[in-house]
Design a protein around this motif. Structure first.
Motif, PDB file in Angstrom:
ATOM      1  N   ASP A 196       7.316  85.046  79.514  1.00 38.40           N
ATOM      2  CA  ASP A 196       9.045  85.240  79.225  1.00 38.40           C
ATOM      3  C   ASP A 196       9.248  85.077  80.613  1.00 38.40           C
ATOM      4  OD1 ASP A 196      11.254  86.858  78.938  1.00 38.40           O
ATOM      5  OD2 ASP A 196      10.431  87.013  77.039  1.00 38.40           O
ATOM      6  N   ILE A 197      10.066  84.015  80.997  1.00 38.14           N
ATOM      7  CA  ILE A 197      10.804  84.210  82.283  1.00 38.14           C
ATOM      8  C   ILE A 197      11.879  83.448  81.920  1.00 38.14           C
ATOM      9  CG2 ILE A 197       9.613  81.736  82.184  1.00 38.14           C
ATOM     10  CD1 ILE A 197      10.492  82.560  85.357  1.00 38.14           C
ATOM     11  N   ASP A 198      12.972  84.014  82.373  1.00 36.57           N
ATOM     12  CA  ASP A 198      14.204  83.543  82.489  1.00 36.57           C
ATOM     13  C   ASP A 198      14.284  83.215  84.073  1.00 36.57           C
ATOM     14  OD1 ASP A 198      16.933  83.303  82.966  1.00 36.57           O
ATOM     15  OD2 ASP A 198      18.025  85.289  81.673  1.00 36.57           O
ATOM     16  N   ILE A 199      14.909  81.611  84.066  1.00 36.67           N
ATOM     17  CA  ILE A 199      14.913  80.690  85.403  1.00 36.67           C
ATOM     18  C   ILE A 199      16.107  80.976  86.028  1.00 36.67           C
ATOM     19  CG2 ILE A 199      13.121  79.723  85.452  1.00 36.67           C
ATOM     20  CD1 ILE A 199      15.269  77.803  84.511  1.00 36.67           C
ATOM     21  N   THR A 200      17.044  82.460  84.810  1.00 37.28           N
ATOM     22  CA  THR A 200      18.817  82.242  86.222  1.00 37.28           C
ATOM     23  C   THR A 200      18.419  83.616  86.116  1.00 37.28           C
ATOM     24  OG1 THR A 200      19.474  83.059  83.952  1.00 37.28           O
ATOM     25  CG2 THR A 200      19.585  80.634  84.529  1.00 37.28           C
ATOM     26  N   PRO A 239      28.286  66.913  85.723  1.00 37.65           N
ATOM     27  CA  PRO A 239      27.559  67.381  86.116  1.00 37.65           C
ATOM     28  C   PRO A 239      26.542  68.033  85.870  1.00 37.65           C
ATOM     29  CG  PRO A 239      29.862  67.963  85.490  1.00 37.65           C
ATOM     30  CD  PRO A 239      29.547  66.857  84.900  1.00 37.65           C
ATOM     31  N   TYR A 240      26.164  67.323  85.103  1.00 33.64           N
ATOM     32  CA  TYR A 240      24.757  67.140  84.401  1.00 33.64           C
ATOM     33  C   TYR A 240      23.908  65.984  85.833  1.00 33.64           C
ATOM     34  CZ  TYR A 240      20.405  65.950  82.142  1.00 33.64           C
ATOM     35  OH  TYR A 240      18.730  66.177  82.408  1.00 33.64           O
ATOM     36  N   MET A 241      24.032  65.292  85.612  1.00 33.01           N
ATOM     37  CA  MET A 241      23.864  64.122  86.911  1.00 33.01           C
ATOM     38  C   MET A 241      23.457  64.029  88.293  1.00 33.01           C
ATOM     39  SD  MET A 241      22.869  61.718  85.230  1.00 33.01           S
ATOM     40  CE  MET A 241      22.884  60.145  84.221  1.00 33.01           C
ATOM     41  N   ALA A 242      24.861  65.578  88.315  1.00 30.78           N
ATOM     42  CA  ALA A 242      24.812  66.145  89.975  1.00 30.78           C
ATOM     43  C   ALA A 242      23.619  66.567  90.049  1.00 30.78           C
ATOM     44  CB  ALA A 242      26.338  66.609  90.466  1.00 30.78           C
ATOM     45  N   SER A 243      23.285  68.002  89.514  1.00 31.29           N
ATOM     46  CA  SER A 243      22.598  68.867  89.170  1.00 31.29           C
ATOM     47  C   SER A 243      21.323  68.177  89.669  1.00 31.29           C
ATOM     48  CB  SER A 243      22.749  69.342  88.321  1.00 31.29           C
ATOM     49  OG  SER A 243      21.955  69.064  86.785  1.00 31.29           O
ATOM     50  N   LYS A 244      20.378  67.247  89.073  1.00 32.69           N
ATOM     51  CA  LYS A 244      19.872  66.299  89.142  1.00 32.69           C
ATOM     52  C   LYS A 244      19.797  66.327  90.161  1.00 32.69           C
ATOM     53  CE  LYS A 244      17.650  67.793  84.813  1.00 32.69           C
ATOM     54  NZ  LYS A 244      16.334  68.726  84.916  1.00 32.69           N
ATOM     55  N   PHE A 245      20.409  65.126  90.236  1.00 36.85           N
ATOM     56  CA  PHE A 245      20.797  64.370  92.142  1.00 36.85           C
ATOM     57  C   PHE A 245      19.254  65.825  92.714  1.00 36.85           C
ATOM     58  CE2 PHE A 245      23.480  61.090  90.347  1.00 36.85           C
ATOM     59  CZ  PHE A 245      22.492  60.828  89.439  1.00 36.85           C
ATOM     60  N   VAL A 246      20.587  66.868  92.842  1.00 35.53           N
ATOM     61  CA  VAL A 246      20.471  67.837  93.754  1.00 35.53           C
ATOM     62  C   VAL A 246      19.013  67.880  94.097  1.00 35.53           C
ATOM     63  CG1 VAL A 246      20.626  70.252  94.260  1.00 35.53           C
ATOM     64  CG2 VAL A 246      22.322  69.032  93.936  1.00 35.53           C
ATOM     65  N   VAL A 247      18.523  68.275  92.682  1.00 35.49           N
ATOM     66  CA  VAL A 247      16.478  68.498  92.646  1.00 35.49           C
ATOM     67  C   VAL A 247      15.830  67.214  93.128  1.00 35.49           C
ATOM     68  CG1 VAL A 247      14.772  68.951  91.168  1.00 35.49           C
ATOM     69  CG2 VAL A 247      16.904  69.727  90.306  1.00 35.49           C
ATOM     70  N   GLU A 248      15.980  66.011  93.049  1.00 32.49           N
ATOM     71  CA  GLU A 248      15.449  64.743  93.885  1.00 32.49           C
ATOM     72  C   GLU A 248      16.028  65.150  95.733  1.00 32.49           C
ATOM     73  OE1 GLU A 248      14.199  61.815  93.319  1.00 32.49           O
ATOM     74  OE2 GLU A 248      14.599  62.689  90.939  1.00 32.49           O
ATOM     75  N   SER A 249      16.936  65.528  95.664  1.00 33.31           N
ATOM     76  CA  SER A 249      16.987  65.809  97.213  1.00 33.31           C
ATOM     77  C   SER A 249      16.094  67.210  97.549  1.00 33.31           C
ATOM     78  CB  SER A 249      18.968  65.892  97.527  1.00 33.31           C
ATOM     79  OG  SER A 249      18.283  66.932  98.930  1.00 33.31           O
ATOM     80  N   ILE A 250      16.660  67.499  96.913  1.00 31.17           N
ATOM     81  CA  ILE A 250      14.695  69.048  97.185  1.00 31.17           C
ATOM     82  C   ILE A 250      13.745  68.903  97.244  1.00 31.17           C
ATOM     83  CG2 ILE A 250      14.246  71.676  96.515  1.00 31.17           C
ATOM     84  CD1 ILE A 250      16.514  72.191  94.981  1.00 31.17           C
ATOM     85  N   GLN A 264      27.266  77.697  84.924  1.00 30.57           N
ATOM     86  CA  GLN A 264      26.424  77.862  84.428  1.00 30.57           C
ATOM     87  C   GLN A 264      24.822  76.722  84.435  1.00 30.57           C
ATOM     88  OE1 GLN A 264      27.351  79.495  80.160  1.00 30.57           O
ATOM     89  NE2 GLN A 264      29.001  79.676  81.051  1.00 30.57           N
ATOM     90  N   MET A 265      25.480  75.503  84.397  1.00 33.47           N
ATOM     91  CA  MET A 265      24.394  74.581  84.703  1.00 33.47           C
ATOM     92  C   MET A 265      23.675  74.370  85.464  1.00 33.47           C
ATOM     93  SD  MET A 265      25.152  70.189  84.002  1.00 33.47           S
ATOM     94  CE  MET A 265      25.968  70.545  82.148  1.00 33.47           C
ATOM     95  N   PHE A 266      24.367  75.150  86.800  1.00 35.01           N
ATOM     96  CA  PHE A 266      23.512  74.519  88.344  1.00 35.01           C
ATOM     97  C   PHE A 266      22.978  75.637  88.336  1.00 35.01           C
ATOM     98  CE2 PHE A 266      26.838  71.738  90.702  1.00 35.01           C
ATOM     99  CZ  PHE A 266      26.630  70.895  90.104  1.00 35.01           C
ATOM    100  N   GLU A 267      23.760  76.783  87.740  1.00 36.23           N
ATOM    101  CA  GLU A 267      22.509  78.600  87.620  1.00 36.23           C
ATOM    102  C   GLU A 267      21.027  77.645  86.978  1.00 36.23           C
ATOM    103  OE1 GLU A 267      21.859  81.362  89.560  1.00 36.23           O
ATOM    104  OE2 GLU A 267      23.914  81.721  88.976  1.00 36.23           O
ATOM    105  N   VAL A 268      21.319  76.926  85.661  1.00 37.17           N
ATOM    106  CA  VAL A 268      19.910  76.354  85.462  1.00 37.17           C
ATOM    107  C   VAL A 268      19.447  75.804  86.546  1.00 37.17           C
ATOM    108  CG1 VAL A 268      18.904  75.608  83.528  1.00 37.17           C
ATOM    109  CG2 VAL A 268      20.042  77.387  83.060  1.00 37.17           C
ATOM    110  N   ASN A 269      20.098  74.366  86.222  1.00 37.84           N
ATOM    111  CA  ASN A 269      19.679  73.103  86.574  1.00 37.84           C
ATOM    112  C   ASN A 269      18.800  72.956  88.076  1.00 37.84           C
ATOM    113  OD1 ASN A 269      19.846  72.203  84.106  1.00 37.84           O
ATOM    114  ND2 ASN A 269      21.572  71.151  84.788  1.00 37.84           N
ATOM    115  N   ILE A 270      19.640  73.596  89.260  1.00 32.92           N
ATOM    116  CA  ILE A 270      19.408  73.952  90.634  1.00 32.92           C
ATOM    117  C   ILE A 270      18.955  75.233  90.963  1.00 32.92           C
ATOM    118  CG2 ILE A 270      20.783  73.687  92.832  1.00 32.92           C
ATOM    119  CD1 ILE A 270      22.584  71.511  91.656  1.00 32.92           C
ATOM    120  N   TYR A 271      19.426  76.274  90.936  1.00 33.65           N
ATOM    121  CA  TYR A 271      18.586  77.773  90.986  1.00 33.65           C
ATOM    122  C   TYR A 271      17.583  77.966  90.128  1.00 33.65           C
ATOM    123  CZ  TYR A 271      23.498  77.848  93.758  1.00 33.65           C
ATOM    124  OH  TYR A 271      25.084  77.225  94.457  1.00 33.65           O
TER     125      TYR A 271
END
Length: 285
Positions: free
Chosen positions: A57-61, A150-161, A105-112
């Motif tokens: 069990d894990i909640d990534i937020t 917003p969704y695409m932006a969050s995924k581009f951040v992950v690309e940068s990471i 909320q989206m960034f909390e999941v997809n980025i953080y």
């Protein structure tokens, strides 16, 4: 050689398929998902019944949840060879139509969420001087689309990471790869898994029918291509298995798996790498 692999977001879609595929290949899979005794109890029970899979069990937020899950796994297995950041939420709608709370909320999941798992696993990977992190992003990793900003932006951040941390971790034998999957028929795209969508109804109404029609045309095109190219989510699971079993040092930074792109994603990724090399050469002189 069997590896210990932690995957997030395994209750549905790519994550579930990947857990099963890797387990069937003989790897030890830790299938992370939230609400294992609640709404995801059936998925947790199904995966737990498969040889080589342990559900955690894990909640990534949630900071504590992530720390606890990784401490539990590291305490039992001693190390994690591969981390697969798959858990994510999608979202659609006008950018102005999103409240900042929805975007947070989206960034909390997809980025953080991605940053939390990195921070939880990297100390052990650095001690081992070995590891692989695979991040699921989107599209060709460098262009966006209307009504999905917003969704695409969050995924581009992950690309940068992924790109930046690759250099930071090179002395520790830890490799990073992003997968650009394009559009596949999963719970994220068929509407059965709730996304984080634009919520400012008064703004959406002001844009009127024209915006709705544009959105419908775009959505129809994407879903039509998905059917035309017979996009199978198993492609992603098989691609991840390929990366896991690939010889260390031969893994690419970006691994596009999007038949719909018809090669344009690979061209874009190569062009991006070429431009970066020119930039680095200019700054190193």
């Amino acid at each position: 050689m069997s590896k210990t692999i932690f995957i997030t977001g395994t209750s549905t879609g790519f994550g579930k398929l990947t857990a099963i595929t890797l387990a069937n290949a003989g790897h030890s899979v830790i299938a992370g998902m939230r609400n294992t005794t609640g709404k995801n109890a059936a998925a947790a029970e199904e995966l737990s019944a498969i040889t080589n899979i342990e559900v955690v069990d894990i909640d990534i937020t949630d900071d504590t949840s992530v720390t606890t899950a990784f401490e539990k796994v590291l305490g039992k297995y001693g190390k994690i060879d591969v981390l697969i950041n798959n858990a994510a939420v999608s979202g659609f709608g006008l950018t102005e139509g999103y409240s900042l709370d929805q975007i947070r909320q989206m960034f909390e999941v997809n980025i953080y969420g991605v940053l939390r798992t990195y921070q939880a696993v990297l100390p052990s990977m650095r001690r081992e001087k070995n590891g692989l992190v695979i991040n699921i992003t989107t599209g060709a990793s460098g262009h966006t689309l209307p009504f999905m900003v917003p969704y695409m932006a969050s995924k581009f951040v992950v690309e940068s990471i992924t790109e930046g941390i690759q250099d930071e971790l090179s002395d520790y034998g830890i490799e990073n790869v992003s997968i650009q999957p394009g559009v596949y028929p999963t719970e994220m795209t068929n509407g059965s898994k709730a996304g984080i969508n634009a919520d400012k109804t008064e703004i959406i109404a002001e844009y009127g029918d024209a915006a709705t029609e544009k959105f419908n045309v775009l959505g129809g095109a994407l879903f039509g291509k998905m059917a035309q190219f017979e996009m199978n989510p198993q492609t992603i699971a098989d691609g991840i298995l390929q990366l896991v079993e690939m010889k260390k040092g031969e893994r690419p930074l970006r691994f596009p798996l999007d038949a719909i792109a018809q090669g344009t994603d690979k061209e874009f990724i190569q062009a991006r790498a070429d431009i970066k090399n020119k930039w680095l050469a200019a700054y190193s002189n």
